[in-house]
Structure formats: C-alpha cells, structure tokens
Design an enzyme around this catalytic site. Structure first.
Site, PDB file in Angstrom:
ATOM      1  N   LYS A 243       0.838  -1.215   0.000  1.00  0.00           N
ATOM      2  CA  LYS A 243       0.000   0.000   0.000  1.00  0.00           C
ATOM      3  C   LYS A 243       0.868   1.258   0.000  1.00  0.00           C
ATOM      4  O   LYS A 243       0.610   2.157  -0.810  1.00  0.00           O
ATOM      5  CB  LYS A 243      -1.035  -0.041   1.119  1.00  0.00           C
ATOM      6  CG  LYS A 243      -2.198  -0.993   0.784  1.00  0.00           C
ATOM      7  CD  LYS A 243      -3.352  -0.957   1.754  1.00  0.00           C
ATOM      8  CE  LYS A 243      -4.441  -1.937   1.292  1.00  0.00           C
ATOM      9  NZ  LYS A 243      -5.545  -2.074   2.250  1.00  0.00           N
ATOM     10  N   SER A 248      -3.837  -0.094  -4.219  1.00  0.00           N
ATOM     11  CA  SER A 248      -4.908   0.848  -3.868  1.00  0.00           C
ATOM     12  C   SER A 248      -6.172   0.182  -3.355  1.00  0.00           C
ATOM     13  O   SER A 248      -7.181   0.853  -3.191  1.00  0.00           O
ATOM     14  CB  SER A 248      -5.244   1.711  -5.083  1.00  0.00           C
ATOM     15  OG  SER A 248      -5.749   0.879  -6.101  1.00  0.00           O
ATOM     16  N   CYS A 249      -6.182  -1.148  -3.110  1.00  0.00           N
ATOM     17  CA  CYS A 249      -7.446  -1.718  -2.621  1.00  0.00           C
ATOM     18  C   CYS A 249      -7.754  -1.139  -1.239  1.00  0.00           C
ATOM     19  O   CYS A 249      -6.860  -0.830  -0.456  1.00  0.00           O
ATOM     20  CB  CYS A 249      -7.450  -3.244  -2.662  1.00  0.00           C
ATOM     21  SG  CYS A 249      -6.204  -4.064  -1.705  1.00  0.00           S
ATOM     22  N   LYS A 250      -9.067  -0.995  -0.973  1.00  0.00           N
ATOM     23  CA  LYS A 250      -9.494  -0.142   0.148  1.00  0.00           C
ATOM     24  C   LYS A 250      -9.430  -0.820   1.499  1.00  0.00           C
ATOM     25  O   LYS A 250      -9.228  -0.174   2.512  1.00  0.00           O
ATOM     26  CB  LYS A 250     -10.942   0.307  -0.088  1.00  0.00           C
ATOM     27  CG  LYS A 250     -11.084   1.302  -1.218  1.00  0.00           C
ATOM     28  CD  LYS A 250     -12.510   1.856  -1.251  1.00  0.00           C
ATOM     29  CE  LYS A 250     -12.716   2.699  -2.499  1.00  0.00           C
ATOM     30  NZ  LYS A 250     -14.051   2.498  -3.080  1.00  0.00           N
TER      31      LYS A 250
END
Ligand code: GRE
Length: 336
Positions: A243, A248-250
């Site tokens: 990250k 960019s995964c939440k």
C-alpha cells in the site's frame, strides 16, 4: 449431522461418458466408478445423500468443462446445453438439488446474460467457474476476471444477489509446459489447483473488484486454497509495503475475507486445518462440502459428523450458513 448442505459437487453430461472415463484415468484410482458417479445425478447420488445425511446438494459441471474450450461459440453452446440439462434434473427433485450455472467466460456481457437466464428462468443459486477461461487461436491464452472489462459481469452477479464459486482447473498450454510438465504429480489437489485459484482471487482483491462490487460474494473450496494459512503474511505485506508503494485496494485482506469471501471444506477433511480456519476466517464464513465424486461421501461426512465442534458452529458450517447464503427453503432435514 442431519440435513447437511454440500456445494462443490460435480456432474458431467452423459453424452461425454467416454471422455469422462478417459479424463478420470488421469487421477482416479477406479476410473469406471468415477465416471459412473459423475454421470449420475439422481440415483447413486441420492442414495449416498440419504446414507450420509446430506439433505441438499448444489450441483455444478465438472472441471475443466467449458473453461477448457477456447472457441467462443462452442463454449457458449455447451454452457447453454449443460444449464438446460441440469435445470431439468433439478426440477425433478427441488427439495434435494440446486444448481450453479455453467458459464462460458469469453465475453463478460454474454456470461452475465447466461447467468441472468439461469437465475431468473431456472432458479439457479449462482455460478461455478473453473478458474481462467482458455482463449486465443490455440487455447494458450487465459482470461482472468479481475480487470475492469469484467465489471459488467460482477455488477450483474451483485444485481441478481447471486453467488460465484471460483473452482480450479488444470494448467494447460505454455503454463503447463513451463511449470508443471516436469513435475506432473503436483498438478491438481497437491499444488496447482490452490495456486491457480489463490492467484485469481488475490488478483480480484488487489485489482479492486471487491471495492467496486462490495456486495459480491465469492466462494472458494478446499479450505481456502492455502490462503487462510497465509493471511498474516499477506496482510503484513499489503498493509506495510504494497500500500505505501501504491496498492490501492481499500480494505485489508482480512476484511475481504470477512465481507466477500467464503471457504468450503471440499476435499479437505482435516480437523487441525478446520480449527485453524475457525480462528483465522471464523465459523460464519465456512461451508461444508464434499467434492464428490473426486472425494467420497464417506470420507467427508464421517469426518464432519465426528469433528469436535460446539453445536452452533457445527450447524453453521454443516447447514445454516449455506441455507442463509442461498436463501434455501425446505429440504430433507432442513430443520433437524
Ligand atoms: C476437481 O475438483 O475438479 C478435481 C479434479 C481432479 C482431481 C481432483 C479434483 O478435476 O477435486
């Protein structure tokens, strides 16, 4: 335990009996028996369900199935034939059988339309797809479903409020030649299946499929295709390294496992591993399954029936989670 639900349970089209027997020769100790069980839906299978207290089975077409067909038109026609066939079989015993749709995954719009047809016209409970779709002029390409062009498909899965089972298939073409040909005993359950599915599922996580489709529910078999064992390490590297470098995964990997991912016991009847998964994934996300006819009712059910769990977790995993997930009505011993 009475009234168990099983959901990674394969059948094949009887017209492919020869091919099924040949294929079984690659991994089954008794190919004739395997082919007989694979081609049967309502006779041997119902007897075994009754004998081993499985109340309800969700049927799916065997691997590699339509994912092995690189000609788009042929793949689409076979998927339709399979869906019409199993719909007819299920209709005769709706209190014992449900079905997952078989899909050609060459084109996201067509796959979505066939899934819609199966859910709306036949009451299918979702789709089961065998990892990547073979494609290209000689079948050497692989279509993954983790790119933005598949959003149209995932939106339909969400809109239908249906489920998606990501099942393995055997490696083929260049991938087979480079990685597996010289170590062929590792193809299938010992290693290649888990590698294929975990790569594909983590691709969906890291490419944002679950962020764009937060209601999506994806099921993987074999007690999570090795992923539960690695959650700490994946989490550590996603959060502390990837990250900061731009991933960019939440959510965290554990949040995706809690909100979007289910694991089944198919083909993995180990109490220590189940106990480990109970700690890492939790009883609310685990579903009993067999993996018949690749595995036996006897092995799966005598293991699960005897496993030392508290009564609530035993019922959740054996039946209640699946009953709620698939909104099932009455079936044999559904309240037992
Ligand atoms: C499967 O589930 O598709 C499978 C195979 C071969 C061996 C074991 C197995 O295709 O579970």
């Amino acid at each position: 335990m009475k009234g168990k639900i099983a959901l990674e349970e394969a059948f094949a089209l009887p017209r492919f009996a020869e091919k099924t027997r040949w294929w079984a020769g690659l991994f089954a100790v008794n190919p004739d028996k395997h082919a007989r069980e694979m081609n049967d839906i309502a006779d041997i299978r119902i007897q075994k369900m009754d004998q081993h207290d499985v109340g309800f089975t969700i049927l799916s077409y065997t691997a590699p199935g339509v994912q092995d067909i690189w000609d788009r038109k042929e793949a689409e026609a076979l998927a339709t034939e399979i869906n019409d066939y199993v719909a007819y079989q299920v209709k005769a015993k709706p209190d014992r059988f449900g079905a997952f749709a078989t899909l050609s995954m060459h084109d996201p719009v067509q796959a979505a339309a066939e899934l819609r047809r199966c859910v709306k016209s036949y009451g299918f409970l979702g789709a089961l797809v065998n990892d990547t779709q073979r494609a290209g002029p000689d079948g050497d390409e692989m279509i993954f479903y983790d790119g933005p062009e598949w959003d149209v498909f995932w939106s339909e899965v969400e809109a239908l409020d249906t489920k998606f089972y990501l099942h393995p298939r055997n490696p083929t073409g260049t991938m087979y030649e480079k990685l597996w040909a010289d170590r062929k005993w590792l193809v299938g359950p010992p290693l290649s299946f888990a590698q294929g599915v975990s790569l594909h599922l983590l691709g969906m996580v890291t490419n944002g499929v679950f962020d764009r489709h937060p209601k999506l529910q994806v099921i993987i078999g074999h007690l999570g295709e090795h992923l539960p064992f690695d959650l700490w390490r994946i989490n550590h590297w996603f959060e502390d390294v990837k990250k900061p470098l731009g991933l960019s995964c939440k959510k965290t990997i554990r949040e995706y496992f809690a909100e979007n991912i289910w694991i089944t016991t198919s083909g993995h009847f180990s109490t220590p591993t189940l106990n480990y998964c109970l700690q890492e994934v939790g009883a609310d996300r685990i579903l009993f399954s067999i993996d018949y006819p690749f595995e036996s009712f006897e092995d799966a059910c005598s293991w699960y029936d005897g496993v030392g769990l508290n009564e609530i977790d035993k019922k959740k995993i054996g039946r209640d989670n699946a009953k709620a997930l698939f909104k099932l009505g009455k079936f044999k011993d559904s309240e037992a």
